[in-house]
Scaffold this motif. Structure first.
Motif, short mmCIF file in Angstrom:
data_model
loop_
_atom_site.label_atom_id
_atom_site.label_comp_id
_atom_site.label_asym_id
_atom_site.label_seq_id
_atom_site.Cartn_x
_atom_site.Cartn_y
_atom_site.Cartn_z
N GLU A 141 36.74 57.54 31.91
CA GLU A 141 35.37 57.04 32.11
C GLU A 141 34.69 56.95 30.73
OE1 GLU A 141 33.68 59.24 35.78
OE2 GLU A 141 35.35 60.47 35.02
N ASP A 156 39.04 51.62 40.78
CA ASP A 156 37.83 52.42 40.60
C ASP A 156 36.60 51.56 40.92
OD1 ASP A 156 35.55 53.79 39.05
OD2 ASP A 156 37.22 55.19 38.77
N ASN A 206 33.72 51.66 39.62
CA ASN A 206 33.10 51.27 38.36
C ASN A 206 34.13 50.48 37.56
OD1 ASN A 206 31.91 51.04 35.86
ND2 ASN A 206 31.14 53.15 35.83
N GLN A 207 33.88 49.20 37.36
CA GLN A 207 34.86 48.33 36.72
C GLN A 207 35.12 48.69 35.26
OE1 GLN A 207 36.66 46.00 38.34
NE2 GLN A 207 35.67 46.85 40.16
N LYS A 208 34.17 49.45 34.62
CA LYS A 208 34.39 49.83 33.23
C LYS A 208 35.38 50.99 33.09
CE LYS A 208 29.94 48.29 31.40
NZ LYS A 208 28.71 48.70 30.67
N ASN A 209 35.57 51.74 34.18
CA ASN A 209 36.51 52.87 34.14
C ASN A 209 37.94 52.36 34.18
OD1 ASN A 209 34.28 54.48 34.17
ND2 ASN A 209 34.49 55.12 36.32
N GLU A 264 36.32 48.63 24.33
CA GLU A 264 37.14 48.47 25.54
C GLU A 264 38.55 48.02 25.19
OE1 GLU A 264 37.07 46.09 29.84
OE2 GLU A 264 35.38 45.89 28.44
N VAL A 266 44.05 47.72 38.39
CA VAL A 266 42.81 46.94 38.37
C VAL A 266 42.16 46.96 39.74
CG1 VAL A 266 41.80 44.68 37.87
CG2 VAL A 266 43.81 45.46 36.58
N GLY A 267 40.85 47.16 39.76
CA GLY A 267 40.09 47.10 40.99
C GLY A 267 40.18 48.34 41.85
#
Length: 990
Positions: A930, A903, A905-908, A884, A900-901
């Motif tokens: 992704e 998407d 999905n927080q990992k995207n 990451e 930030v915030g």
């Protein structure tokens, strides 16, 4: 080492046996001979003695030298020497300088480049080129320059080049090596290898001005035919000129009557004219500063003749460069006023140079008004006592002519033509004919001037001139009646030039019926006018008159008996060609019906529109007389016309030394034109110019390698480049000799890149040169301007810098490259890719979640979307991975504004940015990445408002992300002993 060279030509030394008293006595005997018979008797006696001595053999080196000297003296006096050549050649392999010198002298006098004995001396010459004795080197270089042919040049050019570039060669050896290569190039251009270009150019920075002068002469000749290959010489010439004029970098030995080394100044100024003006503001500033200094120095008074000549030589070359640049308006205003004074000077040379410079100005300037102010003075130059000044005045009048002053200038030229020198009459006729055709606004004026011109200077009128007149009359109906009426008046005169008779035969045959009803122009009067000229004309003109008469048979049946009688008379002539014509025409006239006659004598169709053969003829007269010119005599229109520029293209001085093969090719160019338009049959074959496909031209089609391009990147370039693709500062490249650092700043579509070059060698680095390059397909998308060049010399541990401004005009895909070359013992060169890419011109953007998805949908899918799923590249050895932190650092390095915030999905990763271009405008870009860290795969999607942008960004980001990050800490491994040796193998520590 060179002490043996102290003995002179006759080998005198302290030894009583070394002054060659026999030679001195022999020369004295010949000088005392009171009659040619006595001289011949003494020479024959000596030749018999020398022949016997050579036949007996066992001669010492001294005696061989003495007898060869006698043979040389006999040869120089003009007597034939048909023996002793082999003995003379054998002296070349002697160890004593005096004997070797006589051997080389004999070789250059007795032998020519195709002599069979030359094969025997190639190895001896090579041995002398490799010798550590500089005097032996020079003797060998002299021999190659004087008698070296293709075979010797191909065998020894590598050694000559080695002497030129060797850091151990003395300055005087380098000078001779450069001039020897120049001589070989002029004879056989392919002997100089393309890969030598960079090394030869670097010698223009040599500390010794004599070496720099000789190398500049060589580069001038090479650059004329290989502009792209020698483009690096442009910056070198500009920088050297500035160092001489502004910085005063020259020794007192080269100050000639207060003018610093005028010879190299003139050559550098001439060399700069071969290339198009530079786009780099720093180079332009250097040239502008140097030119202004030259103009200021020329204003100084109290000059003696030598200073005046040197100053004028530099000044007029500077004026030609200012005109060539055509961008320095302040300098142009200064020279316009000065040229007006120069053409009125009392000195013939200054008037000549002033007229030539003004002709160049007329070829480049947008308005001729500053030149027209001096029209009366220029017309007066036609009466100058010096023919070269008169010729230059003619060139200037031809160049400054336009529709407003054409009639006045043509009238003056015609008036002067009556008393003009025979040497320039043909050229005057051509120029008057061209100007008359080009600027004719009144058809009657064109006909009057053309016929008057031929009447006045018929002997100097080439076939192209009268053929062009008939072509124009045929193609313009409004001219035909007036031309027929006027030519009949000329033909009726008792003294009519044969060229006018030719025009009369053609025009009356074609258009005589149009004036048949006018008074004095009846058919019988036309017939009698031409018949009266038959007896005094040449065979070709009689043939034209007979052709005219057969047309009269068709047009004027009432005078057919008189015409048939002429055919009868000429059917018995001894001239076979005229006899055949007369018989054929008699048969046509005697046929029972006129159908065939009408078909044969049908009206001529208009000639196809072609370029004037007069221009080709005119430019042939100027060809092959000097170094390459970047302009042609004529106005701005002529210099903007690619076809006319091609006609005027000269092949530089090296053609003077061409072999018989080239002479044969040039022979056709000077021959008579074939056909009515002066075009050869070869040129009529589907528009192919078959005559210009010589061996040199065919070879030139193969472009030399561009060493500054991305195809020639140096090993190890990737590491620094990849690092700087996501950073603004850092080290781009480093090895044992040099470190290249980069600092960059981007604002909108503009970028400032500062390159730092650090010398890591234990010695001075000289001739430091950088060359920027970009793929041709990208030059419209990315431009640059060099604001500062690095110093040409960098001391040990020192640093130089270069400032470059880049402008992104449109979206570009390929990176620019830089070629760095320098002398550190031998020539060292690097080609690196610069970290300038389209993502560097991006600014991060801030968007809310709603705005992001709204714009994401507005942009839509393909073609404004690019998507790719990829993983780590290379072997799956577990040493690199996607994390990451690594992905985030790459995205930030690519100047994405991470949202930030946005998407679910927080990992995207979601990002937005704006790309700035000057011509394309601003483009919005959106990103969604992704990652799947367990499978080490990534799906990357990029959308943009411009459809060319997403695939470019996607490709660059994939290349960087697929590398991954190492899971092991990098260990520092010191260089091995062999790596250190390789790095310093070309460094010479003194």
């Amino acid at each position: 080492m060179a002490s043996s060279g102290a003995s002179g030509f006759l080998g005198r030394s302290s030894s009583s046996n070394s002054n060659m008293r026999g030679l001195v006595q022999f020369i004295a005997d010949l000088r005392n001979a009171r009659a040619r018979e006595l001289e011949e008797k003494r020479i024959n006696k000596e030749l018999a003695n020398i022949r016997q001595k050579f036949k007996d053999g066992n001669l010492s080196g001294y005696h061989k030298k003495k007898y060869v000297c006698k043979l040389l003296y006999i040869y120089i006096l003009g007597w034939n020497v048909d023996f002793g050549h082999l003995e003379a050649v054998n002296l070349i392999s002697a160890t004593k300088y005096s004997e070797k010198q006589i051997g080389y002298l004999a070789m250059t006098l007795f032998l020519h480049e195709k002599h069979e004995l030359l094969h025997l001396v190639v190895n001896s010459i090579r041995k002398d080129l490799l010798d550590h004795n500089e005097l032996f080197n020079c003797l060998a270089l002299h021999a190659i320059a004087n008698v070296g042919g293709r075979e010797m040049g191909e065998a020894l050019s590598g050694e000559v080049h080695r002497l030129l570039i060797s850091p151990t060669s003395k300055a005087f050896v380098k000078k001779k090596a450069a001039l020897t290569l120049l001589r070989l190039y002029r004879k056989h251009p392919d002997i100089v290898q393309p890969q030598w270009a960079e090394r030869i150019i670097s010698l223009m920075d040599d500390v010794d001005l004599g070496v720099a002068l000789s190398v500049t002469s060589l580069v001038m000749a090479l650059a004329q035919d290989n502009l792209e290959q020698y483009k690096g010489a442009y910056v070198k010439a500009a920088a050297r000129l500035k160092r001489i004029l502004i910085d005063g970098e020259y020794s007192g030995d080269y100050l000639y009557y207060k003018v610093p080394c005028p010879w190299i100044q003139v050559k550098l100024l001439r060399l700069l004219q071969y290339f198009p003006p530079s786009d780099d503001s720093h180079v332009r500033d250097m040239i502008r500063e140097s030119l202004q200094k030259i103009l200021n120095l020329a204003l100084e008074t109290n000059k003696n003749v030598q200073q005046n000549n040197a100053q004028n030589a530099v000044l007029f070359e500077a004026i030609n460069l200012i005109i060539h640049l055509d961008t320095e308006q302040a300098l142009m205003k200064q020279i316009s006023s000065r040229l007006g004074r120069f053409i009125q000077s009392r000195e013939t040379n200054v008037r000549y140079l002033g007229l030539e410079a003004m002709t160049h100005l007329a070829a480049r300037t947008d308005t001729l008004d500053p030149i027209k102010q001096h029209q009366d003075i220029i017309l007066g130059s036609l009466k100058d006592r010096d023919i070269s000044v008169r010729r230059k005045g003619l060139d200037l009048l031809y160049s400054m002519c336009d529709s407003s002053n054409a009639q006045a200038i043509v009238g003056e030229l015609l008036h002067y033509l009556q008393n003009a020198d025979f040497a320039i009459r043909e050229e005057m006729v051509l120029k008057i004919a061209i100007l008359t055709e080009k600027y004719a606004t009144d058809v009657q004026w064109y006909v009057n001037i053309s016929l008057r011109l031929i009447a006045m200077a018929g002997d100097h009128v080439s076939d192209e001139v009268w053929q062009r007149v008939t072509q124009i009359v045929t193609n313009n109906e409004e001219l035909q009646v007036y031309a027929a009426r006027n030519i009949l008046q000329y033909v009726n005169q008792d003294h009519c030039h044969e060229t006018l008779v030719k025009i009369g035969a053609y025009i009356l045959g074609e258009f005589g019926h149009l004036i048949a009803e006018e008074k004095g122009c009846s058919p019988i009067e036309q017939f009698l006018a031409l018949q009266g000229k038959l007896a005094a004309c040449s065979s070709s003109t009689r043939g034209m008159i007979l052709s005219c008469f057969v047309k009269f048979v068709n047009l004027f049946p009432e005078i057919k008996p008189q015409l048939v009688n002429v055919f009868h008379v000429y059917s018995h002539t001894l001239d076979s060609e005229l006899q055949q014509r007369a018989c054929e025409y008699l048969t046509l006239a005697s046929l029972p019906t006129d159908d065939l006659l009408r078909t044969v004598c049908d009206e001529m169709p208009p000639f196809p529109e072609r370029e004037s053969a007069l221009l080709s003829r005119l430019h042939q007269k100027h060809a092959n007389t000097s170094d390459k010119r970047t302009w042609v005599v004529g106005g701005k229109d002529a210099n903007a016309d690619a076809a006319e520029l091609k006609m005027a293209k000269t092949n530089s001085l090296r053609r003077t030394f061409s072999t018989a093969g080239n002479g044969h090719a040039n022979g056709n160019a000077n021959g008579k034109a074939n056909g009515t338009n002066g075009h050869s049959a070869a040129n009529d074959l589907v528009g192919l110019d078959m005559n210009n496909l010589g061996p040199a031209e065919a070879k030139a089609l193969k472009a030399p390698p561009n060493l500054a391009s991305a195809a020639h990147l140096s090993p190890g370039w990737e590491k620094g480049f990849n690092r700087l693709m996501v950073k603004s500062d850092g080290v781009l490249f480093e090895d044992g000799q040099i470190q290249v650092g980069v600092r960059s700043e981007y604002r909108g579509q503009m970028a400032c890149l500062i390159l730092y070059f650090t010398n890591k060698t234990p010695a001075l680095v000289s001739s430091f040169t950088t060359t920027l390059d970009l793929d041709e397909t990208e030059k419209a998308n990315l431009s640059w301007d060099v604001k500062g060049l690095p110093d040409t010399t960098i001391p040990q541990g020192g640093q130089a810098q270069q400032v470059i401004m880049f402008e992104a005009k449109k979206v570009f895909e390929k990176n620019p490259t830089i070629r760095i070359s320098y002398l550190a013992g031998a020539l060292q060169a690097l080609t690196l890719k610069l970290p300038v890419a389209i993502h560097k011109f991006m600014d991060p953007a801030e968007l809310s979640a709603d705005d992001f998805f709204k714009r994401w949908k507005q942009i839509g899918g393909a073609p404004r979307e690019a998507q790719r799923i990829f993983g780590l590249a290379g072997p799956k050895d577990g040493e690199r991975e996607l994390t990451e932190g690594f992905v985030k650092s790459v995205l930030e390095g690519f100047r994405w504004g991470l949202l930030v915030g946005v998407d679910p999905n927080q990992k995207n990763f979601v990002g937005a940015s704006v790309v700035h271009t000057s011509e394309g405008g601003k483009f919005g870009c959106l990103l969604r990445l992704e990652p799947n860290y367990s499978s080490q795969m990534v799906r990357l999607t990029i959308r943009a408002t411009d459809d060319t942008l997403p695939p470019v960004l996607l490709k660059m980001m994939e290349e960087r992300l697929s590398v991954g990050v190492s899971i092991r800490p990098e260990k520092y491994e010191p260089p091995t002993q062999s790596e250190i040796s390789d790095s310093f193998r070309n460094i010479m520590v003194r």
